[in-house]
Design a protein around this motif. Structure first.
Motif, mmCIF file in Angstrom:
data_model
loop_
_atom_site.group_PDB
_atom_site.id
_atom_site.type_symbol
_atom_site.label_atom_id
_atom_site.label_comp_id
_atom_site.label_asym_id
_atom_site.label_seq_id
_atom_site.Cartn_x
_atom_site.Cartn_y
_atom_site.Cartn_z
ATOM 1 N N GLU A 20 14.161 33.885 4.214
ATOM 2 C CA GLU A 20 13.760 34.487 5.493
ATOM 3 C C GLU A 20 13.261 33.431 6.472
ATOM 4 O O GLU A 20 13.590 33.460 7.652
ATOM 5 C CB GLU A 20 12.628 35.509 5.266
ATOM 6 N N LYS A 21 12.471 32.522 5.946
ATOM 7 C CA LYS A 21 11.880 31.486 6.787
ATOM 8 C C LYS A 21 11.806 30.182 5.999
ATOM 9 O O LYS A 21 11.906 30.176 4.769
ATOM 10 C CB LYS A 21 10.474 31.876 7.268
ATOM 11 N N ILE A 22 11.610 29.091 6.726
ATOM 12 C CA ILE A 22 11.395 27.787 6.102
ATOM 13 C C ILE A 22 10.110 27.213 6.678
ATOM 14 O O ILE A 22 9.941 27.121 7.895
ATOM 15 C CB ILE A 22 12.562 26.812 6.363
ATOM 16 N N VAL A 23 9.200 26.853 5.775
ATOM 17 C CA VAL A 23 7.929 26.249 6.179
ATOM 18 C C VAL A 23 7.974 24.768 5.782
ATOM 19 O O VAL A 23 8.148 24.440 4.602
ATOM 20 C CB VAL A 23 6.725 26.935 5.497
ATOM 21 N N THR A 24 7.828 23.905 6.782
ATOM 22 C CA THR A 24 7.886 22.460 6.535
ATOM 23 C C THR A 24 6.513 21.843 6.735
ATOM 24 O O THR A 24 5.853 22.091 7.759
ATOM 25 C CB THR A 24 8.900 21.781 7.478
ATOM 26 N N ASN A 25 6.087 21.062 5.747
ATOM 27 C CA ASN A 25 4.823 20.321 5.838
ATOM 28 C C ASN A 25 5.141 18.877 6.233
ATOM 29 O O ASN A 25 5.977 18.228 5.608
ATOM 30 C CB ASN A 25 4.109 20.362 4.485
ATOM 31 N N ILE A 26 4.471 18.385 7.284
ATOM 32 C CA ILE A 26 4.738 17.031 7.792
ATOM 33 C C ILE A 26 3.474 16.198 7.623
ATOM 34 O O ILE A 26 2.442 16.487 8.228
ATOM 35 C CB ILE A 26 5.148 17.058 9.277
ATOM 36 N N ARG A 27 3.562 15.161 6.788
ATOM 37 C CA ARG A 27 2.398 14.308 6.523
ATOM 38 C C ARG A 27 2.616 12.922 7.118
ATOM 39 O O ARG A 27 3.648 12.286 6.888
ATOM 40 C CB ARG A 27 2.152 14.181 5.022
ATOM 41 N N ASP A 28 1.640 12.475 7.898
ATOM 42 C CA ASP A 28 1.695 11.143 8.504
ATOM 43 C C ASP A 28 1.350 10.098 7.438
ATOM 44 O O ASP A 28 0.218 10.017 6.979
ATOM 45 C CB ASP A 28 0.697 11.075 9.671
ATOM 46 N N LEU A 29 2.358 9.288 7.047
ATOM 47 C CA LEU A 29 2.134 8.289 6.006
ATOM 48 C C LEU A 29 1.500 7.017 6.533
ATOM 49 O O LEU A 29 1.105 6.154 5.740
ATOM 50 C CB LEU A 29 3.461 7.937 5.321
ATOM 51 N N SER A 30 1.419 6.867 7.858
ATOM 52 C CA SER A 30 0.839 5.635 8.409
ATOM 53 C C SER A 30 -0.613 5.490 7.981
ATOM 54 O O SER A 30 -1.076 4.389 7.661
ATOM 55 C CB SER A 30 0.957 5.622 9.943
ATOM 56 N N ASP A 31 -1.336 6.630 7.937
ATOM 57 C CA ASP A 31 -2.726 6.574 7.475
ATOM 58 C C ASP A 31 -2.795 6.177 6.005
ATOM 59 O O ASP A 31 -3.617 5.346 5.607
ATOM 60 C CB ASP A 31 -3.410 7.938 7.669
ATOM 61 N N LEU A 32 -1.884 6.781 5.211
ATOM 62 C CA LEU A 32 -1.861 6.451 3.790
ATOM 63 C C LEU A 32 -1.453 5.001 3.574
ATOM 64 O O LEU A 32 -1.993 4.310 2.704
ATOM 65 C CB LEU A 32 -0.886 7.374 3.051
ATOM 66 N N GLU A 40 -1.949 2.545 5.677
ATOM 67 C CA GLU A 40 -3.095 1.720 6.061
ATOM 68 C C GLU A 40 -4.143 1.709 4.947
ATOM 69 O O GLU A 40 -4.713 0.671 4.619
ATOM 70 C CB GLU A 40 -3.709 2.242 7.363
ATOM 71 N N LEU A 41 -4.385 2.908 4.380
ATOM 72 C CA LEU A 41 -5.344 2.987 3.278
ATOM 73 C C LEU A 41 -4.860 2.167 2.074
ATOM 74 O O LEU A 41 -5.646 1.496 1.412
ATOM 75 C CB LEU A 41 -5.549 4.449 2.858
ATOM 76 N N ASN A 42 -3.539 2.230 1.834
ATOM 77 C CA ASN A 42 -2.968 1.468 0.721
ATOM 78 C C ASN A 42 -3.112 -0.030 0.966
ATOM 79 O O ASN A 42 -3.444 -0.795 0.060
ATOM 80 C CB ASN A 42 -1.501 1.838 0.553
ATOM 81 N N ALA A 43 -2.859 -0.433 2.252
ATOM 82 C CA ALA A 43 -3.017 -1.850 2.600
ATOM 83 C C ALA A 43 -4.471 -2.285 2.452
ATOM 84 O O ALA A 43 -4.763 -3.380 1.951
ATOM 85 C CB ALA A 43 -2.526 -2.089 4.031
ATOM 86 N N GLU A 44 -5.388 -1.401 2.888
ATOM 87 C CA GLU A 44 -6.812 -1.714 2.756
ATOM 88 C C GLU A 44 -7.215 -1.800 1.286
ATOM 89 O O GLU A 44 -8.018 -2.645 0.897
ATOM 90 C CB GLU A 44 -7.657 -0.642 3.466
ATOM 91 N N GLN A 70 -8.601 -4.976 -3.346
ATOM 92 C CA GLN A 70 -8.316 -5.461 -4.698
ATOM 93 C C GLN A 70 -8.217 -6.983 -4.725
ATOM 94 O O GLN A 70 -8.688 -7.629 -5.665
ATOM 95 C CB GLN A 70 -7.018 -4.834 -5.212
ATOM 96 N N MET A 71 -7.578 -7.562 -3.674
ATOM 97 C CA MET A 71 -7.471 -9.017 -3.587
ATOM 98 C C MET A 71 -8.851 -9.651 -3.446
ATOM 99 O O MET A 71 -9.165 -10.660 -4.080
ATOM 100 C CB MET A 71 -6.582 -9.408 -2.402
ATOM 101 N N LEU A 72 -9.699 -9.023 -2.568
ATOM 102 C CA LEU A 72 -11.060 -9.530 -2.405
ATOM 103 C C LEU A 72 -11.831 -9.413 -3.712
ATOM 104 O O LEU A 72 -12.585 -10.320 -4.079
ATOM 105 C CB LEU A 72 -11.781 -8.746 -1.304
ATOM 106 N N ASN A 73 -11.607 -8.287 -4.396
ATOM 107 C CA ASN A 73 -12.277 -8.092 -5.675
ATOM 108 C C ASN A 73 -11.881 -9.179 -6.669
ATOM 109 O O ASN A 73 -12.718 -9.702 -7.410
ATOM 110 C CB ASN A 73 -11.910 -6.714 -6.237
ATOM 111 N N GLU A 74 -10.575 -9.538 -6.652
ATOM 112 C CA GLU A 74 -10.101 -10.591 -7.551
ATOM 113 C C GLU A 74 -10.707 -11.937 -7.168
ATOM 114 O O GLU A 74 -11.083 -12.732 -8.032
ATOM 115 C CB GLU A 74 -8.573 -10.659 -7.491
ATOM 116 N N GLN A 75 -10.787 -12.178 -5.817
ATOM 117 C CA GLN A 75 -11.407 -13.424 -5.359
ATOM 118 C C GLN A 75 -12.876 -13.485 -5.771
ATOM 119 O O GLN A 75 -13.356 -14.529 -6.235
ATOM 120 C CB GLN A 75 -11.290 -13.534 -3.837
#
Length: 561
Positions: free
Chosen positions: A201-213, A215-219, A224-229
């Motif tokens: 009857e209908k289609i519901v689409t969820n749209i997630r902005d991955l740029s925030d994720l 950025e969080l992944n890069a952070e 982790q790199m700082l932790n290793e240092q």
């Protein structure tokens, strides 16, 4: 016809245009007007109260009605349908409609409050509803999407791919990752909504902005790199706190050497340590081992090539098989290379190694394999090799006393430890370190007097740290007094020119003592400096002051001769 479009509806109802003019009707009981065409629906009732966008209360001839107002699409016309519900159903209908309104408001609030974009279409791909999050994600106002078909959005470049169309084709949940019109990477998940017949009857689409994720992944990676240092820095600090008790590092030169050693410790280069006897080459090797990953799985094996008889050195280094020579153990014996497997092998006094063993050592370093004396089987060894010497290996190469190929194989990372006379900042700390060590060892409380401390500071120390350690221990053991003075020094030290400034027999004024000490310091510094500018830098004063002092004491530098 409009009536054909309506079909059979089990309620009295009117169809009006957008302005309320009646276009069609179906009534079980007549109202006031006979001909309802060209009549406004509000004129049919004595009382007309709009309670909300969809609910109207009306009265006519003492009868009350509840009118439900809803859109009625017909041939692209904006028509409306009014369904009449009489007295008995009004209260129940109002309650049901209020519940329905509440549910719709709550659903709208849920969709609107979602951080992700919500996009709802019908089975033709026409947009029915979306939320404000889509504006943040795409940069396009949400009202722009209403009524638009997803195929048109793809053609205009707003979407790279229609998830809605894929859901309709595959009849299942579909997820894609794509960059949108705004250049942001998004995760789109389309979910089909089925009716009771199993049709979409209908289609519901969820749209997630991955740029925030992203950025969080890069952070997170940065963290982790700082932790290793920080972990590596903590390991270094731990190494400093657990460093060999014989090690005192105060001078800039020595600090730089130890810091460089810590940087290369995680790797496995061949290292050649150069320096005079007694400068602390073995102490540096222990520090390197403490900072090396090899300390967790192997041992530090030290071999003094000058202390082992030359005819035994080969079997000590490489081991031997049973019966290799008379007196050999029946089971054979592991050599130092095998003992150092997974660890570090330190060959001290490498310049004493005979030429015939240098060939075998070169092969062991290059191939990481050895053959025991009297054996034929090749054994692999995983070692890091560190060599040390107080000799000039380059000069030995020129004289044919040391193999050139072995020299260059050892000289991968050369480290030269300066003599104690070139790092005076270490003398006083070492002095007190050894005083405390031997006081504690022999359970005494000896102290230095001022002149002895000055003598220690300006003495050349040809035997370096080892000589200083041995002298302090000797004084503590042999001098009965608690206060150690220059008079307690052994005879060979009393013959040193420095002692003229510390004579116990002469009655010298403070000025004479200062001048004598000053002259001794200048004479000592002149041996290592070629100009007055170097002298000034060495003694931390100005060049004009150095020139004046040299003239006063009738001294000259190399450049002045």
């Amino acid at each position: 016809m409009i009536r054909e479009k309506v079909g059979v509806i089990p309620f009295d109802h009117f169809i009006t245009d957008a302005d309320g003019w009646i276009q069609a009707w179906d009534l079980s009981k007549p109202l006031t007007a006979d001909n309802l065409y060209q009549t406004k629906i509000s004129d049919l009732f004595d009382d007309w109260v709009e309670k909300s966008e969809r609910i109207i209360l009306a009265a006519s001839k003492e009868r009350n009605y509840l009118l439900l107002n809803c859109p009625f699409p017909h041939e692209n016309k904006q028509l409306r349908m009014y369904i009449l519900v009489e007295d008995a159903f009004i209260h129940e209908a109002i309650s049901k409609v209020k519940e329905l309104d509440k549910s719709i408001r709550e659903m709208d609030a849920v969709i609107e409050s979602s951080y992700d974009g919500i996009y709802i279409t019908d089975i033709q791909g026409n947009t029915l509803k979306t939320n404000s999050a889509i504006e943040r994600i795409t940069g396009i106002p949400k009202h722009y999407y209403i009524g638009k078909n997803t195929s048109d959005l793809v053609k205009r470049g707003i979407l790279k791919e229609s998830v809605t169309l894929r859901v309709l084709e595959e009849k299942k949940t579909v997820t894609v990752v794509q960059k949108n019109f705004n250049g942001k990477e998004t995760l789109l998940t389309g979910n089909p909504i089925f009716n009771e017949n199993g049709e979409i009857e209908k289609i519901v689409t969820n749209i997630r902005d991955l740029s925030d994720l992203n950025e969080l992944n890069a952070e997170l990676k940065k963290a982790q790199m700082l932790n290793e240092q920080y972990k590596q820095e903590l390991e270094k600090l731990k190494a400093h706190t657990t460093i060999d008790s014989e090690t005192v590092i105060n001078s800039k030169k020595l600090r730089e050497i130890y810091e460089m050693t810590e940087r290369i410790a995680p790797f496995d280069p061949t290292i050649l340590i150069l320096g005079e006897t007694g400068v602390g080459k073995d102490v540096l090797v222990r520090h390197l081992f403490q900072n090396s990953p090899r300390s967790k799985g192997g041992q530090l094996i030290k071999v003094n090539c000058g202390a082992i008889p030359k005819d035994l050195l080969e079997s000590e280094l490489f081991g031997y098989e049973a019966g290799a020579f008379s007196g050999a153990a029946r089971s054979g014996k592991m050599g130092m290379f095998e003992l150092a497997d997974k660890g570090i092998l330190f060959l001290d006094e490498i310049g004493e190694l005979p030429l015939h063993l240098q060939v075998k050592l070169l092969r062991a370093i290059q191939e990481k394999e050895i053959i025991r004396v009297g054996g034929t089987k090749v054994k692999k060894v995983d070692i890091q090799l560190i060599a040390a010497t107080n000799k000039d290996l380059r000069a030995m190469v020129e004289k044919g006393e040391f193999r050139e190929d072995l020299f260059y194989r050892l000289n991968v990372v050369p480290i030269t430890i300066p003599p104690l006379r070139e790092r005076q900042d270490d003398i006083l700390p070492l002095m007190y370190h050894f005083l405390e060590k031997y006081n504690r060892k022999y359970k005494v409380t000896k102290e230095y007097d001022r002149d002895l401390k000055s003598f220690f500071y300006y003495y050349d120390w040809p035997g370096n740290v080892r000589e200083l350690s041995n002298l302090v221990e000797r004084l503590i053991l042999t001098v009965p007094n608690q206060l150690l003075t220059t008079a307690d020094l052994p005879g060979e030290y009393k013959e040193n020119p420095l002692m003229s400034g510390f004579s116990q027999e002469e009655e010298l004024s403070l000025k004479e003592m200062v001048e004598r000490t000053e002259r001794n310091v200048l004479e000592r510094a002149i041996r290592e400096c070629n100009s007055t500018y170097e002298l000034a830098a060495r003694l931390k004063t100005s060049q004009p002051t150095i020139v004046r002092k040299l003239q006063k004491y009738q001294l000259t530098t190399l450049n002045q001769k």
